[in-house]
Design an enzyme around this catalytic site. Sequence first.
Site, PDB file in Angstrom:
ATOM      1  CG  PHE A 109      -0.398   0.461   2.489  1.00 29.62           C
ATOM      2  CD1 PHE A 109      -0.436   1.804   2.834  1.00 29.62           C
ATOM      3  CD2 PHE A 109       0.183  -0.432   3.380  1.00 29.62           C
ATOM      4  CE1 PHE A 109       0.102   2.247   4.040  1.00 29.62           C
ATOM      5  CE2 PHE A 109       0.722  -0.006   4.574  1.00 29.62           C
ATOM      6  CZ  PHE A 109       0.685   1.345   4.900  1.00 29.62           C
ATOM      7  CE  LYS A 110       4.690   1.291   4.733  1.00 33.96           C
ATOM      8  NZ  LYS A 110       4.288  -0.061   5.081  1.00 33.96           N
TER       9      LYS A 110
END
Length: 450
Positions: A109-110
């Site tokens: 998700f980064k």
Amino acid sequence: MEYISTRNPDTKVSFSQAVEHGLAPDGGLYIPSQLPDLKPYLEAWETLSYSELCKAFFELFATDIPKEALDEIIDRSYLSFDDPAIAPIRKLEDNLLVLELFHGPTLAFKDFALQFLGNLYEYQIKKLGKNIAVLGATSGDTGAAAIHGLLGKSGVTSFILYPNGRISPLQERQMTCTEASNVFPLAIEGSFDDAQTAMKTVFEDREFADEVGLSAVNSINLARILAQCVYYLSAFYRLPKETREDFTFVVPTGNFGNVLAGWMVQQMGVPIKGFQVATNQNDILHRLFETGVYAQEAVAPSLAPSMDIQVASNFERFLYYAVNGNSDKVCTIIKTFKSTGTFVFEDFNRDTFTSSRTSDEEIASIIKKVYEKYGYVVDPHTACGFAETIDGPSIILATAHPAKFPDTIEKSIGLEVLHPSLESFKTKPIVKYSVEPNPEAIKQFMREHL
Ligand SMILES: *Cc1c(COP(=O)(O)O)cnc(C)c1O
């Protein structure tokens, strides 16, 4: 929109300055001086695509960047995602959904925040004519996502600290096999918290920061939190309309950056029911939400390494709001916690948060159970979202693709899960540097390599 420090409301900066500094000069974290009310926009935003929604949202925050430039930055940031929905939802049951946040270039998700931040940096470097040195500490995925968000951006040199031997081999390859000349992965002997503490001290040296044009890509950078707000909004709109206000967002948590973004969206007037903070065995936040005692323990390496964190940086932002913006109180609490490792809240208001803790044994058995029941493979971080305690309609945030953690997946279900974007790294040489986890050694290394 102005931004202030959690430790001093008189520190006032623009959006671009908040992004450029990362950490406020007083050691605090930047937050919007006032959270906008999204209610007036909610109906109009219902039908927007992911990037349209992102543009509409950021227009409220990045008020010192011309709309055209901002739109272009956003358009470029989600091009490399491999699903047209950007953050698609998978239905396991009517009331059990998964929000897949692993369709970006490094499969975690980064990427949502760091692809955006990379383009934002590029814009600012062009505009100011000033090069920057990025310093970050990573428990695995941030480093990879940061490096890939900054790859090929001229004027940026990246230094990423990570705990040697405590991230997955593929995470390490994503950082160390880029063949890029402006990327320095720094392996330290110690935990992620050691890396993060050293990094923070480097940032507190303002002279050094100015000298090298230091910027932070850690989730202390406000731009990252704001970019993450967008997938909560997008998910909210894609939930079944009649029941969307009944869903709890379940968030595998380490540094509290992901779940904080959701909570901020809720504070801006979006009717999200609540959040479950799902920790692994490093459960400082679970203990806090259960007991009101914030007490640091030693980090115990787990199967979900990106959550092997005890001191959650972004907690300070929540704390600021929890004490009604009393920054003196924030300072006292942080100081006490720093010196004693504990803070006892008299009457801790957990707001709409619930929490859970998942041990390594449970992670493995959850991966197996979810696969057997739904034919769906979750990564060890996402597995923590499936703790026994989730109850009622839930949307679990899938924070990484299972192919990033092949050993755990193979041990749990006997399957080899591959992803094409990881295969290319497996044959390239590893380039990493070793440095002591102390601020002086880090500064010296940076000076020598800039
Ligand atoms: C970073 C990370 C987390 C933890 O997110 P925080 O914002 O630090 O709470 C969870 N899962 C994965 C896969 C991550 O990379």
